[in-house]
Scaffold this motif. Structure first.
Motif, PDB file in Angstrom:
ATOM      1  N   ARG A 107       0.304  -4.425   2.933  1.00 59.68           N
ATOM      2  CA  ARG A 107      -0.683  -4.016   3.755  1.00 59.68           C
ATOM      3  C   ARG A 107      -0.487  -3.227   4.496  1.00 59.68           C
ATOM      4  O   ARG A 107      -1.052  -2.491   4.760  1.00 59.68           O
ATOM      5  N   GLU A 108       0.854  -3.057   4.648  1.00 62.10           N
ATOM      6  CA  GLU A 108       1.527  -1.407   5.547  1.00 62.10           C
ATOM      7  C   GLU A 108       1.460  -0.496   4.416  1.00 62.10           C
ATOM      8  O   GLU A 108       0.564   0.535   5.553  1.00 62.10           O
ATOM      9  N   ASP A 109       1.463  -0.274   3.708  1.00 58.96           N
ATOM     10  CA  ASP A 109       1.052   0.756   2.568  1.00 58.96           C
ATOM     11  C   ASP A 109      -0.228   1.113   2.529  1.00 58.96           C
ATOM     12  O   ASP A 109      -0.965   2.309   2.525  1.00 58.96           O
ATOM     13  N   ALA A 110      -1.021   0.250   2.193  1.00 61.04           N
ATOM     14  CA  ALA A 110      -2.865  -0.047   2.595  1.00 61.04           C
ATOM     15  C   ALA A 110      -3.119   0.577   3.657  1.00 61.04           C
ATOM     16  O   ALA A 110      -4.093   1.236   3.985  1.00 61.04           O
ATOM     17  N   GLN A 138       3.918   5.951   0.514  1.00 64.19           N
ATOM     18  CA  GLN A 138       3.440   5.110   1.068  1.00 64.19           C
ATOM     19  C   GLN A 138       1.885   5.367   0.079  1.00 64.19           C
ATOM     20  O   GLN A 138       1.225   3.727  -0.195  1.00 64.19           O
ATOM     21  N   TRP A 139       1.766   5.895   0.043  1.00 68.29           N
ATOM     22  CA  TRP A 139       0.221   6.424  -1.044  1.00 68.29           C
ATOM     23  C   TRP A 139       0.757   6.157  -2.339  1.00 68.29           C
ATOM     24  O   TRP A 139      -0.325   5.441  -3.003  1.00 68.29           O
ATOM     25  N   LEU A 140       1.806   6.616  -2.336  1.00 68.50           N
ATOM     26  CA  LEU A 140       2.333   5.939  -4.496  1.00 68.50           C
ATOM     27  C   LEU A 140       2.278   4.528  -4.196  1.00 68.50           C
ATOM     28  O   LEU A 140       1.313   3.938  -5.477  1.00 68.50           O
ATOM     29  N   GLY A 141       2.323   3.793  -3.204  1.00 70.91           N
ATOM     30  CA  GLY A 141       2.880   2.419  -3.453  1.00 70.91           C
ATOM     31  C   GLY A 141       1.250   1.966  -3.201  1.00 70.91           C
ATOM     32  O   GLY A 141       0.708   0.741  -4.066  1.00 70.91           O
ATOM     33  N   ALA A 142       0.368   2.058  -1.808  1.00 72.44           N
ATOM     34  CA  ALA A 142      -1.277   1.654  -2.540  1.00 72.44           C
ATOM     35  C   ALA A 142      -2.029   2.132  -3.533  1.00 72.44           C
ATOM     36  O   ALA A 142      -2.398   1.444  -4.045  1.00 72.44           O
ATOM     37  N   LEU A 143      -1.525   3.513  -4.050  1.00 78.75           N
ATOM     38  CA  LEU A 143      -2.508   3.686  -5.476  1.00 78.75           C
ATOM     39  C   LEU A 143      -1.884   3.234  -6.432  1.00 78.75           C
ATOM     40  O   LEU A 143      -2.743   3.373  -7.354  1.00 78.75           O
ATOM     41  N   LEU A 184      -7.691   6.818  -9.287  1.00 78.25           N
ATOM     42  CA  LEU A 184      -6.584   6.572  -9.187  1.00 78.25           C
ATOM     43  C   LEU A 184      -5.459   7.368  -9.189  1.00 78.25           C
ATOM     44  O   LEU A 184      -4.899   7.503  -9.566  1.00 78.25           O
ATOM     45  N   GLY A 185      -5.296   6.828 -11.461  1.00 81.71           N
ATOM     46  CA  GLY A 185      -3.846   7.445 -11.669  1.00 81.71           C
ATOM     47  C   GLY A 185      -3.979   8.794 -11.756  1.00 81.71           C
ATOM     48  O   GLY A 185      -3.003   8.846 -12.052  1.00 81.71           O
ATOM     49  N   GLY A 186      -4.853   9.261 -11.792  1.00 81.08           N
ATOM     50  CA  GLY A 186      -5.078  11.075 -11.653  1.00 81.08           C
ATOM     51  C   GLY A 186      -4.764  11.029 -10.614  1.00 81.08           C
ATOM     52  O   GLY A 186      -3.074  11.906 -10.396  1.00 81.08           O
ATOM     53  N   LEU A 187      -4.665  10.631  -9.380  1.00 78.12           N
ATOM     54  CA  LEU A 187      -4.482  10.753  -8.339  1.00 78.12           C
ATOM     55  C   LEU A 187      -2.713  10.794  -8.062  1.00 78.12           C
ATOM     56  O   LEU A 187      -2.234  11.012  -7.686  1.00 78.12           O
ATOM     57  N   GLN A 188      -2.270   9.669  -7.964  1.00 76.34           N
ATOM     58  CA  GLN A 188      -1.448   8.793  -8.297  1.00 76.34           C
ATOM     59  C   GLN A 188      -0.294  10.056  -8.895  1.00 76.34           C
ATOM     60  O   GLN A 188       1.034  10.407  -8.756  1.00 76.34           O
ATOM     61  N   GLU A 189      -0.979  10.275 -10.598  1.00 81.14           N
ATOM     62  CA  GLU A 189       0.292  11.089 -11.138  1.00 81.14           C
ATOM     63  C   GLU A 189       0.853  12.533 -10.529  1.00 81.14           C
ATOM     64  O   GLU A 189       1.865  13.045 -10.160  1.00 81.14           O
ATOM     65  N   THR A 190      -0.316  13.010  -9.954  1.00 81.82           N
ATOM     66  CA  THR A 190      -0.501  14.526  -9.554  1.00 81.82           C
ATOM     67  C   THR A 190       0.515  13.707  -7.970  1.00 81.82           C
ATOM     68  O   THR A 190       1.395  15.572  -7.753  1.00 81.82           O
ATOM     69  N   LEU A 191       0.221  13.060  -7.552  1.00 78.27           N
ATOM     70  CA  LEU A 191       1.225  12.691  -6.376  1.00 78.27           C
ATOM     71  C   LEU A 191       2.424  12.870  -6.855  1.00 78.27           C
ATOM     72  O   LEU A 191       3.839  12.981  -6.144  1.00 78.27           O
ATOM     73  N   VAL A 192       2.619  11.729  -7.681  1.00 78.34           N
ATOM     74  CA  VAL A 192       4.175  11.477  -8.667  1.00 78.34           C
ATOM     75  C   VAL A 192       4.601  13.302  -8.683  1.00 78.34           C
ATOM     76  O   VAL A 192       5.807  13.505  -7.962  1.00 78.34           O
TER      77      VAL A 192
END
Length: 197
Positions: A107-110, A138-143, A184-192
Motif C-alpha cells: 500500500r505504501e509503495d502504491a 517504492q516505484w519499483l515495488g509498485a510497478l 509497465l514492464g518497460g518502465l520497470q526495466e528502464t527504472l532498474v
C-alpha cells in the motif's frame, strides 16, 4: 506510451509522462490499493505502541483472489503441494505474523506512486517525473505489483505469454491490459537500469 526512465545526476531517475500515462498509472495504483485493502488497525499511527503492531495478528488463511494469492503466497508450499497438517499450521502461523506487514508495504509503495503523480502539472500534455532514490525503490515495488496483478489476471505464466498476448487482435477485450502490462514492464526495466547506471 513510450516514456522510459533515465538516471538523474546524484541518483534517482526521471521519466516523461503524458496526461494519459499519468491517468493510467494513477488509476492502476488506486485499483491496486483497493485490491490489497486495509491493513493493521484503523487509526493506527507511527506514534502507536510498536509492540502492539508487532503482535497484531493477520489472516491465517490464504486469500481467495488469485492476485492476492500471488502477492501473499503460502510460506511452505500450500495445502495442495504439501498436504501435511503440521506444514499447514506452520504456514498459517507464518501468514498471521507477516501478511499485514506485506500488505502495508505494498500500500505504501502504491501510495508513493500516486503522490508522485499528483505533483505533476502537465504542460502541453506532458510532464517530467523526477524521483529521488528512495522514491525509485517504492516505484519499483509498485510497478512490480501492478505487473504481477495484471499478469495474473491475464494468466501470464512466462515472458513468452506476454509476446503471444501482444499478437491478440485489437478487438480482444484483453488487449488494453496486455499493452499496460508490457508498458509497465518497460518502465520497470528502464527504472532498474537507471538505478544501476
Amino acid at each position: 506510451m513510450s516514456g522510459h526512465f533515465e538516471p538523474l545526476p546524484g541518483g534517482g531517475a526521471a521519466v516523461p509522462l503524458d496526461e494519459v500515462e499519468i491517468s493510467i498509472l494513477r488509476s492502476l495504483a488506486v485499483q491496486l490499493m483497493e485490491l490489497i485493502g486495509p491493513g493493521g488497525e484503523a487509526g493506527e499511527s507511527e506514534s502507536d505502541d510498536l509492540l502492539a503492531s508487532v503482535f497484531n495478528d493477520g489472516p491465517s488463511e490464504p486469500p481467495a483472489d488469485p492476485v492476492l494469492a500471488r502477492f501473499f503466497p503460502d510460506a511452505y508450499g500450500g495445502p495442495d503441494l504439501v498436504p501435511d497438517d503440521d506444514v499447514r499450521a506452520a504456514s498459517a502461523e507464518f501468514r498471521r505474523y507477516t501478511e499485514n506487514d506485506l500488505r502495508s508495504r505494498k500500500r505504501e509503495d502504491a501510495l508513493a506512486l500516486i503522490r508522485a503523480l499528483d505533483t505533476l502539472a502537465p504542460e502541453g500534455g506532458s510532464a517530467e517525473l523526477r524521483l529521488k532514490p528512495a522514491e525509485c525503490r517504492q516505484w519499483l515495488g509498485a510497478l512490480n505489483d501492478l505487473r504481477l496483478a495484471i499478469g495474473t489476471r491475464l494468466e501470464v505464466t512466462d515472458e513468452e505469454d506476454g509476446g503471444e498476448l501482444l499478437r491478440l487482435p485489437d478487438s480482444d477485450p484483453r488487449k488494453p491490459m496486455v499493452m499496460a502490462y508490457l508498458w509497465l514492464g518497460g518502465l520497470q526495466e528502464t527504472l532498474v537500469e537507471s538505478l544501476m547506471g
